[in-house]
Design a protein around this motif. Structure first.
Motif: not given
Ligand code: ADP
Ligand code: MG
Ligand code: MG
Ligand code: MG
Ligand code: MG
Length: 442
Positions: A110-139
Motif C-alpha cells: 500500500r505504501n508503494t501505491l501511495r508513492r506512485m500516486i504521489a508521483r502522478a500528483a507531482k505531474m498534476g495527475l489524478t489516476v482513476k481505475t476500475g478492476v473487474e474481479c472474476e472468480f469461481f464458486l467451488l465446493t
C-alpha cells in the motif's frame, strides 16, 4: 511523506466511531507482498492507542524479507478505509500503512501505491481505475464447480446458472450497494462456475482498498453459503481462467486528459504515451500482474471449451477488441487485460502506474494499434513481442528492468523478487506426474 490521497469524509476518531456505530472489534489489516491479508482483531476499548501507534507484527513471520531480529512492523490503520463487515457489523475493517522505526517501509504494497500516486500528483495527475474481479464458486474442498448443473460448453451469461447463485451474488452486491461503491452489474462468466461483479471506478487507492476488501468479502460470504470462492488464475485447464482487467484514466481536475474526441480510438497523446509505457514494460509488469506459477496457464493458453481464453498471448494493443493485451473500450480510457485474480491489488495498480508514468515521462510511442483477431491471426504479426512463458521469465524481466526498479524502488523490487524466486524454487522442487510419465522410459 506523500500527500494525503484519502477522501474528505475521514472518521477521525475511531473510538468515537465504534461508540456511534456499535463496533465491538476492529480488524486492523494489511496486505503483504504476496497479496495475502493479515490482521489483528482489536477490541474497541483498545483502539485509541492502536490508532495512534499502530498494531505490532513480527515482519519475519509475515513474508517481508525481514529477519526475526528486526523490530516489529507497525500497521497504522487508515481511518478513511473503515468498513463495518456487512456480514458481521460489530467488526470494523481497516486497511493500514506499514511502518518501522517510525517511517513507512519501502516493501509495503500500500505504501508503494501511495508513492506512485504521489508521483502522478507531482505531474498534476489524478489516476482513476476500475478492476473487474472474476472468480469461481467451488465446493468447499476446492476440487469441483459448486453447481453440478453448470456444465454447458458456452456458459457465459447463463441466466439459470446465475440465478441458482442468486443468494450469494446478491448478498455480496447488496453489501457493495450499502457501502456506496455503486455496483452496476453481476454476471455468469465464460467458464462454468465463474462469475464477475462490477462496481464503479474511483481514485487508484480507493479502488485498491476496495479490491482487497472485495476478495475478503466474496470468500467470507461464499463460505457462509457452503461454497468456496477462488480467484486462482486457472483452476481448471480446459476452462477460461480468472482475469482481473484493470481500466485506467488520468485526470486533471474534472478533465480526463486521456480523451481526445478527434482520435479514431478516442485517446489523446498523453493516453498513447501511457499505453506506450505499458507496452514497453509489459514483460516486467507480468511479475506483478501474473504473480504465481499458475498465472502462466491463463496467459499464452490454448483454446478453452468455450472457444476462447479471453486472455492475451502477446504484447499488443487495439481498439474495442478483446484479443489484445490492451483494449481501448471507449474514449479516454484503456483496459489492461493481463492481470489475473492472484495479483496483489496494490502492486497491480502501483506497477501499472509506474509503467504508464514512465511512458508519459519519456513520451513513448506505442506504435500502431492492431485491428486483428490475435487468437486466429496472431502468428501473422512479425514484430509483436511475446509475453513471459512462466514466472521465472517474468521475474527475470523485472530484475533486469532499470525503469521499473527506478520507479518502484529497489526496496520493493528486491524483496519481491526474493519472494517470487522462493516460490519458483518450491515449484521446481515438486516432481509431477507428467514428468514421470514423459521420462520413465527414457
Ligand atoms: P468490460 O467487461 O467491458 O471490460 P466492465 O463493465 O466489466 O467492462 O468493467 C469496466 C470497469 O472499468 C469498471 O470498473 C468501470 O467502473 C471502469 N471504468 C469505466 N470508465 C472508466 C474510466 N474512465 N477510468 C477508469 N475506469 C473506468
Ligand atoms: Mg505475541
Ligand atoms: Mg467485465
Ligand atoms: Mg470478465
Ligand atoms: Mg474487461
Amino acid at each position: 511523506m506523500d500527500q494525503d490521497v484519502t477522501k474528505a469524509c475521514t472518521p477521525v476518531d475511531l473510538a468515537a466511531e465504534a461508540e456511534r456505530r456499535g463496533i465491538s472489534y476492529f480488524l486492523i489489516s494489511y496486505t503483504d507482498l504476496s497479496g495475502a491479508q493479515r490482521a489483528k482483531l482489536v477490541p474497541a476499548s483498545a483502539i485509541r492507542g492502536m490508532q495512534e501507534r499502530g498494531a505490532g507484527f513480527a515482519g519475519f513471520a509475515a513474508a517481508f524479507q525481514l529477519s526475526p531480529a528486526d523490530p516489529d512492523l507497525v500497521a497504522v490503520p487508515d481511518p478513511a478505509t473503515l468498513v463495518q463487515l456487512p456480514w458481521k457489523p460489530e467488526v470494523g475493517w481497516l486497511a493500514s500503512d506499514l511502518k518501522m522505526h517510525g517511517g513507512l517501509i519501502a516493501q509495503g504494497p500500500r505504501n508503494t501505491l501511495r508513492r506512485m500516486i504521489a508521483r502522478a500528483a507531482k505531474m498534476g495527475l489524478t489516476v482513476k481505475t476500475g478492476v473487474e474481479c472474476e472468480f469461481f464458486l467451488l465446493t468447499p474442498d476446492g476440487q469441483a464447480i459448486g453447481d453440478p448443473h453448470d456444465n454447458a460448453p458456452k456458459s457465459c451469461y447463463d441466466a439459470s446458472a446465475l440465478m441458482r447463485r442468486y443468494d450469494v451474488i446478491t448478498e455480496i452486491c447488496d453489501a457493495m450497494l450499502h457501502l456506496g461503491w455503486e455496483p452496476y452489474q453481476n454476471d455468469h462468466e465464460d467458464a462454468n462456475g465463474q462469475f464477475e461483479m462490477n462496481w464503479m471506478f474511483d481514485e487508484a487507492l480507493v479502488t485498491a482498498d476496495r479490491h482487497v476488501f472485495f476478495k475478503f468479502m466474496a470468500r467470507a460470504i461464499a463460505e457462509k453459503h457452503g461454497l468456496r470462492a477462488t480467484f486462482m488464475p486457472k483452476p481448471f485447464m480446459d476452462l477460461t481462467g480468472s482475469g482481473c482487467h484493470a481500466h485506467i484514466s488520468l485526470w486533471k481536475g474534472d478533465t480526463n486528459i486521456c480523451q481526445a474526441d478527434t482520435d479514431p480510438l478516442g485517446l489523446s497523446a498523453e493516453g498513447y504515451h501511457f499505453v506506450g509505457g505499458l507496452i514497453e514494460n509489459a514483460r516486467a509488469l507480468c511479475a506483478f500482474l501474473n504473480p504465481v506459477v499458475n498465472s502462466y496457464k491463463r496467459i499464452n493458453a490454448p483454446r478453452t471449451v468455450s472457444g476462447a481464453t479471453w486472455s492475451p498471448n502477446a504484447v499488443t494493443y487495439a481498439g474495442d477488441n478483446r484479443t489484445h493485451m490492451i483494449r481501448v473500450p471507449g474514449k479516454g480510457r484503456f483496459e489492461m487485460r493481463l492481470p489475473d485474480g492472484a495479483a496483489n491489488p496494490y502492486l497491480l495498480q502501483a506497477s501499472l502506474l509506474a509503467a504508464g508514468l514512465n511512458g508519459l515521462e519519456r513520451r513513448l510511442d506505442p506504435g500502431k494499434p492492431l485491428d486483428i483477431n490475435m487468437y486466429t491471426e496472431g502468428h501473422t504479426v512479425r514484430d509483436a513481442r511475446t509475453l513471459p512463458l512462466n514466472l521465472l521469465d517474468a521475474v527475470r524481466a523485472l530484475d533486469a528492468s532499470t525503469a521499473m526498479r527506478g520507479l518502484l524502488g529497489d526496496g520493493l523490487v528486491d524483496p519481491y523478487i526474493h519472494l517470487k524466486m522462493a516460490e519458483w524454487n518450491a515449484y521446481c522442487g515438486h516432481l509431477s506426474e507428467w514428468e514421470r510419465q514423459a521420462t520413465l522410459d527414457c
